[in-house]
Design an enzyme around this catalytic site. Structure first.
Site, PDB file in Angstrom:
ATOM      1  N   GLU A 113      31.834  48.055  44.809  1.00  0.00           N
ATOM      2  CA  GLU A 113      32.443  47.290  45.722  1.00  0.00           C
ATOM      3  C   GLU A 113      33.741  48.138  46.119  1.00  0.00           C
ATOM      4  O   GLU A 113      34.413  49.091  45.660  1.00  0.00           O
ATOM      5  CB  GLU A 113      33.718  45.743  45.160  1.00  0.00           C
ATOM      6  N   GLU A 126      39.160  36.603  37.380  1.00  0.00           N
ATOM      7  CA  GLU A 126      38.842  36.640  39.260  1.00  0.00           C
ATOM      8  C   GLU A 126      39.035  37.966  39.476  1.00  0.00           C
ATOM      9  O   GLU A 126      39.558  39.248  39.419  1.00  0.00           O
ATOM     10  CB  GLU A 126      39.978  36.113  39.932  1.00  0.00           C
ATOM     11  N   LEU A 127      37.363  38.849  39.929  1.00  0.00           N
ATOM     12  CA  LEU A 127      37.127  40.320  39.534  1.00  0.00           C
ATOM     13  C   LEU A 127      36.866  40.950  41.226  1.00  0.00           C
ATOM     14  O   LEU A 127      36.690  39.732  42.150  1.00  0.00           O
ATOM     15  CB  LEU A 127      36.195  40.559  38.810  1.00  0.00           C
ATOM     16  N   ASN A 137      46.952  43.590  46.037  1.00  0.00           N
ATOM     17  CA  ASN A 137      46.472  43.354  47.160  1.00  0.00           C
ATOM     18  C   ASN A 137      47.251  41.546  47.633  1.00  0.00           C
ATOM     19  O   ASN A 137      46.785  41.845  48.944  1.00  0.00           O
ATOM     20  CB  ASN A 137      44.493  43.908  47.702  1.00  0.00           C
ATOM     21  N   CYS A 172      39.430  40.812  47.517  1.00  0.00           N
ATOM     22  CA  CYS A 172      38.056  40.637  46.895  1.00  0.00           C
ATOM     23  C   CYS A 172      36.662  39.987  47.236  1.00  0.00           C
ATOM     24  O   CYS A 172      35.866  40.486  47.016  1.00  0.00           O
ATOM     25  CB  CYS A 172      38.704  40.061  45.996  1.00  0.00           C
TER      26      CYS A 172
END
Ligand code: NAP
Length: 468
Positions: free
Chosen positions: A371, A243-244, A147, A277
């Site tokens: 999400e 980093e989720l 992304n 995110c």
């Protein structure tokens, strides 16, 4: 592939396609196990050179990288739009940010230092003198998502080089072309052979080989929570930074400036088709202003231009793949079936979903608690600020949260109580600049990026004690 400063062909290839029109863009080699082993060997050899390289030289390479990106801004932005489907105005913004990310790294590389320890504080070391210094840790395996194909790669490569490490990068299979461009730029900027190696292929093969290698000192991963969990389980003793994702929220208090909140919430919810995110997924609006905000918000959402991402006024284009759009559509239908209401949007054509605003949602609906990673936002009414904080915290995720208010006490209350990595007052959780500490709590990850903070993760402290 970039291995030891040379561009290597592969035995097998995969196609990269434009998600907007499905057109063929290029073919990219699939790295074999031997290619990955060669990349590891090359990074190992380059590490000694990188660890010895003086700070001013590392800084010059990073600063040169920043300048070359600046001089090819338009070309890289178009490449990002072609391979990821991101609207061109946001691709340009991503490139602008990457220029800064490399410049911040150039500056930080000159600031890596330790401090002295007052050894005479202990009666056992009155006559000793000590200091410590951070040292690079070795090979950093960087695994990145689709992304932000430039700036999220920059957030790993730039601090790794700034602190004297070497890197093996495996970009997302959807968006490898921007990484190739960055590799070319960094070689032109003066990076020694082997300091950055780039391999390609699926996460479950090439990614796994990196994660399981005993030679890597760290895996720096940005991507989905399920893959992050798997990486952590398989990484053994090496460092892992994750980093989720998240289902980010904003609170809009009755004293908020609605004319500020409306456009910011639109940007936060819909930029890059919600595939961010820290995309805004839950907007908690105080009951006193709920109807007014809802009306203004929907009116503005209806005016958004969606479609061809190359057009300068397009707000967002396609999602990365039709199956992802089908998934999001399924979640919308499921929520409606359980009583939610669509205020606008909710339609899908191929991999494009119209800007979707929902209300009357419940905490256990997927559009709220998972999400969503699609152009969808939910509006939820609340009475009491403390309840709104509890609802924001009622999530397995937590990267950033926003509060729109003019009340300083509420701003500090939110800062204290919200369980997230960052609280943004009078803006959406989607706000980010590249030198601030950035990262999540709970299932949103471990570790912090933002150059100075990533450097901390990519170095280890060593102490020296003199017996005088
Ligand atoms: P993804 O499917 O998890 O993929 C991310 C990267 O991991 C890709 O390079 C992928 O390779 C690789 N990968 C997949 N399986 C792997 C495995 N078993 N071992 C090692 N690597 C593996 O994520 P995505 O769809 O590209 O990105 C969307 C996700 O990223 C969202 O959840 C979003 O919230 C999160 N994200 C987080 C941040 C942040 O800073 N917190 C920023 C951006 C995105 P392939 O492409 O070959 O599958």
């Amino acid at each position: 592939m970039l291995i030891n400063g040379e561009w290597r062909a592969g035995k097998e290839y995969f196609d990269v396609k434009n998600p907007y029109d499905g057109s063929f863009l290029d073919r990219v080699p699939l790295s074999s196990k031997k290619d990955v082993e060669d990349a590891i060997l090359s990074a190992k050899n380059a590490f000694s050179a990188m660890a010895e390289m003086p700070a001013h030289r590392r800084s010059t390479i990073l600063s040169n990288t920043s300048k070359i990106i600046e001089s090819t801004k338009r070309e890289i932005s178009e490449l990002i739009t072609k391979e990821s489907g991101k609207a061109i105005k946001y691709s340009l913004a991503e490139v602008e940010r990457s220029i800064q990310t490399f410049q911040f790294a150039a500056e930080e590389s000159k600031q890596i230092h330790g401090e002295t320890i007052p050894m005479d504080a202990s009666p056992n070391s009155e006559k000793r003198f000590a200091f410590y210094q951070p040292f690079p840790i070795g090979i950093i395996g960087a695994i990145t998502p689709f992304n932000f194909p430039l700036n999220l790669v920059a957030h790993k490569v730039a601090p790794a080089i700034a602190s004297g490490n070497s890197v093996i990068l495996k970009p997302a299979s959807y968006t490898p072309l921007t990484s190739i461009k960055l590799g070319e730029i960094m070689m032109e900027a003066g990076l020694p052979n082997g300091a950055l190696n780039i391999v390609f292929g699926s996460g479950s093969t090439v990614g796994d080989w990196l994660v399981e290698s005993q030679d890597l000192a760290m895996i720096s991963f940005t991507g989905s929570p399920s893959v992050g969990r798997r990486i952590k389980e398989r990484a053994g003793m090496k460092r892992v930074a994750l980093e989720l994702g998240s289902n980010s929220a904003a609170i809009i208090e009755p004293d908020a400036d609605i004319n500020l909140a409306t456009p910011r919430c639109i940007m936060g919810a819909f930029s890059n088709a919600g595939q961010v995110c820290i995309s805004l997924q839950r907007i908690y609006v105080h009951e006193k202003i709920f109807d007014e905000f809802k009306e203004k918000f929907i009116k503005a959402v209806r005016k958004m231009k969606v479609g061809n991402p190359m057009k300068p006024d397009t707000e967002y284009g396609p999602m990365i793949e039709e199956k992802e759009a089908v998934r999001a559509e399924g979640w919308i239908k499921e929520a409606v079936h359980k009583g939610a209401k669509i205020l606008c949007g909710g339609e899908r054509k191929g991999n494009i979903i119209t800007p979707t605003v929902m209300t009357d949602v419940k905490r256990d609906m997927k559009v709220v608690c998972n999400e969503v990673f699609a152009p969808l936002v939910t509006l939820i009414k609340y009475k009491d600020f403390e309840d709104a904080i509890d609802m924001v915290n009622d999530s397995i995720y937590g990267i950033q949260a926003g509060i729109f208010t003019k009340d300083i006490d509420k701003a500090f209350r939110g800062f204290k109580k919200l369980h997230v990595g960052g609280v943004i007052i009078n803006d959406v959780p989607t706000f980010r600049v590249d030198h601030m500490p950035y990262g999540g709590v709970k299932e949103s990850g471990t570790g912090r990026e933002g150059i100075k903070f990533a450097i901390k993760e990519m170095t280890e402290l060593k102490l020296i004690v003199f017996n005088l």
